[in-house]
Design a protein around this motif. Sequence first.
Motif, short mmCIF file in Angstrom:
data_model
loop_
_atom_site.label_atom_id
_atom_site.label_comp_id
_atom_site.label_asym_id
_atom_site.label_seq_id
_atom_site.Cartn_x
_atom_site.Cartn_y
_atom_site.Cartn_z
N ALA A 262 37.32 37.63 39.27
CA ALA A 262 38.09 38.83 39.58
C ALA A 262 39.37 38.86 38.75
N GLU B 242 38.37 46.88 39.70
CA GLU B 242 37.04 46.42 39.30
C GLU B 242 37.10 45.36 38.22
N ALA B 243 36.21 44.39 38.37
CA ALA B 243 35.90 43.42 37.32
C ALA B 243 34.38 43.33 37.33
N ASN C 191 30.69 44.05 41.11
CA ASN C 191 32.14 44.15 41.08
C ASN C 191 32.73 42.93 41.80
N LEU C 192 33.39 42.06 41.04
CA LEU C 192 33.93 40.84 41.63
C LEU C 192 35.20 41.09 42.43
N VAL C 193 35.84 42.25 42.29
CA VAL C 193 37.01 42.57 43.12
C VAL C 193 36.57 42.84 44.55
N ARG D 28 36.91 45.52 33.04
CA ARG D 28 37.83 45.43 34.17
C ARG D 28 38.95 46.44 34.00
#
Length: 216
Positions: free
Chosen positions: A68, A74-75, A95-97, A172
Amino acid sequence: MPGFGLLVDDFDDGVRDPATWSGSYGDIVEVGGRARVPCTTAYSAYASAAAYTLAGSQIACRVYPPAAGGAGVEALAEVLVLSSVGGTDAGFSLNLVTGLLHLISRTGYGDPNEVALIYSPSAHAWVRLREGAGTLAWDTSADGATWTTRRSATSPAWVAEANLEVILAGHRDSGAGDYAEFDNFNLLRKTTVGAVARNAPTLTSLARTGPVLSGS
């Protein structure tokens, strides 16, 4: 017209194949047997030519997501099939966020029936989008051999077009630059006696080993 199932890459030679990934953009590289795509505020992707069809075919690969990294919104690590119309596509957006894996089939940049899963690095390590007999299916796998269908839907008409493109992308909105990695594009695994072998699946093998489609 060629199906996406004919597009295969293990990313082991350390050089982007300029024929297979002719539409690529950004500072992409092959490192350690993987396709590495920057996850920065710019846009980067391994991208095929717009010369394939998804009808009766598939895309699949192993995904290694970015961190993230302090991003606000967003990442992303994305595996998408793009049509010739902007905002009309299908595939996977991680999305890692938010920690969500989105299974999407968008028209006009929207999908009212989108499915979002809480991302599991193990259960969702591999992703596969496949089409057959008028049904589009989103599958995930821990090992590239045993698959679970997470969503299915009636195939949109555009999947039969012959000018589709696949992208393996990273992006991102903010935070520390990182990268997403992808491996074994359309090189799935099957268990054999005493060994695990990688093979490029045929439509016959997909019909034999793929999970039964169910409603979304």
